[in-house]
Design a protein around this motif. Structure first.
Motif, PDB file in Angstrom:
ATOM      1  N   ASP A  99      -8.593  -4.246  -3.865  1.00 64.52           N
ATOM      2  CA  ASP A  99      -7.063  -3.917  -3.769  1.00 64.52           C
ATOM      3  C   ASP A  99      -6.735  -2.491  -4.396  1.00 64.52           C
ATOM      4  O   ASP A  99      -6.316  -1.581  -3.758  1.00 64.52           O
ATOM      5  N   PRO A 101      -3.603  -5.069   4.107  1.00 61.04           N
ATOM      6  CA  PRO A 101      -2.336  -5.243   3.161  1.00 61.04           C
ATOM      7  C   PRO A 101      -1.179  -5.724   4.332  1.00 61.04           C
ATOM      8  O   PRO A 101      -1.435  -6.042   5.352  1.00 61.04           O
ATOM      9  N   GLU A 102      -0.176  -6.136   3.496  1.00 60.67           N
ATOM     10  CA  GLU A 102       0.876  -6.286   4.127  1.00 60.67           C
ATOM     11  C   GLU A 102       1.893  -5.176   4.258  1.00 60.67           C
ATOM     12  O   GLU A 102       1.845  -4.448   3.075  1.00 60.67           O
ATOM     13  N   VAL A 149       3.833  -1.300   1.136  1.00 65.45           N
ATOM     14  CA  VAL A 149       2.527  -1.582   1.513  1.00 65.45           C
ATOM     15  C   VAL A 149       1.929  -2.583  -0.055  1.00 65.45           C
ATOM     16  O   VAL A 149       2.522  -2.489  -0.987  1.00 65.45           O
ATOM     17  N   ARG A 150       1.664  -3.897   0.470  1.00 59.07           N
ATOM     18  CA  ARG A 150       1.249  -4.874  -0.564  1.00 59.07           C
ATOM     19  C   ARG A 150      -0.088  -5.186  -0.526  1.00 59.07           C
ATOM     20  O   ARG A 150      -0.749  -5.489   0.786  1.00 59.07           O
ATOM     21  N   LEU A 151      -0.876  -5.366  -1.535  1.00 61.60           N
ATOM     22  CA  LEU A 151      -2.293  -5.653  -1.474  1.00 61.60           C
ATOM     23  C   LEU A 151      -2.499  -6.869  -2.208  1.00 61.60           C
ATOM     24  O   LEU A 151      -1.995  -6.892  -3.443  1.00 61.60           O
ATOM     25  N   GLU A 156      -0.242  -9.319  -6.889  1.00 58.44           N
ATOM     26  CA  GLU A 156       0.018  -8.333  -5.572  1.00 58.44           C
ATOM     27  C   GLU A 156       0.248  -6.993  -6.453  1.00 58.44           C
ATOM     28  O   GLU A 156       0.658  -7.025  -7.427  1.00 58.44           O
ATOM     29  N   ALA A 158      -7.365   0.064   6.595  1.00 57.34           N
ATOM     30  CA  ALA A 158      -7.724  -1.288   6.160  1.00 57.34           C
ATOM     31  C   ALA A 158      -8.765  -2.040   7.014  1.00 57.34           C
ATOM     32  O   ALA A 158      -9.481  -2.791   6.555  1.00 57.34           O
TER      33      ALA A 158
END
Ligand SMILES: C[C@H](O)[C@H](O)[C@H]1CNC2=NC(N)=NC(=O)C2=N1
Length: 91
Positions: A80, A55-56, A66-68, A24, A48
């Motif tokens: 990403d 993303p999360e 923000v996680r990708l 990630e 998105a």
């Protein structure tokens, strides 16, 4: 299926203020006002959805995390690092 980036490519293409954590990439954006964070999270979600790469997003009282990752590819792809730049532009 998009190709996973190798370690050197990730290091080279990761935008400032983003970190790599395994498969990630993550950035924490800070806000003085909770609702500003919520608004930002909505803007991220809109980008998105337009890009069909999701993303999360974790909304806390003074920050948004923000996680990708690319689930189908099983790692970090061009999508990403590209989305990370688009999210930063919403800031
Ligand atoms: C079925 C699959 O979820 C879709 O093809 C898209 C939707 N959004 C996605 N978002 C992310 N982060 N990774 C994916 O692999 C992905 N795939």
């Amino acid at each position: 299926m998009p190709n996973r980036l190798d370690d050197d490519e990730i290091d080279r293409r990761l935008p400032d203020d983003w970190e790599r954590e395994g498969d990630e990439i993550v950035r924490v954006y800070t806000f003085d006002d909770y609702l500003d964070g919520v608004t930002f999270a909505t803007q991220v979600a809109e980008v998105a959805d337009e890009e069909f790469h999701h993303p999360e997003i974790r909304i806390r009282y003074d920050e948004v995390e923000v996680r990708l990752t690319s689930h189908e590819a099983g790692g970090i792809t061009d999508a990403d690092v590209r989305l990370a730049g688009l999210f930063d532009a919403e800031r």
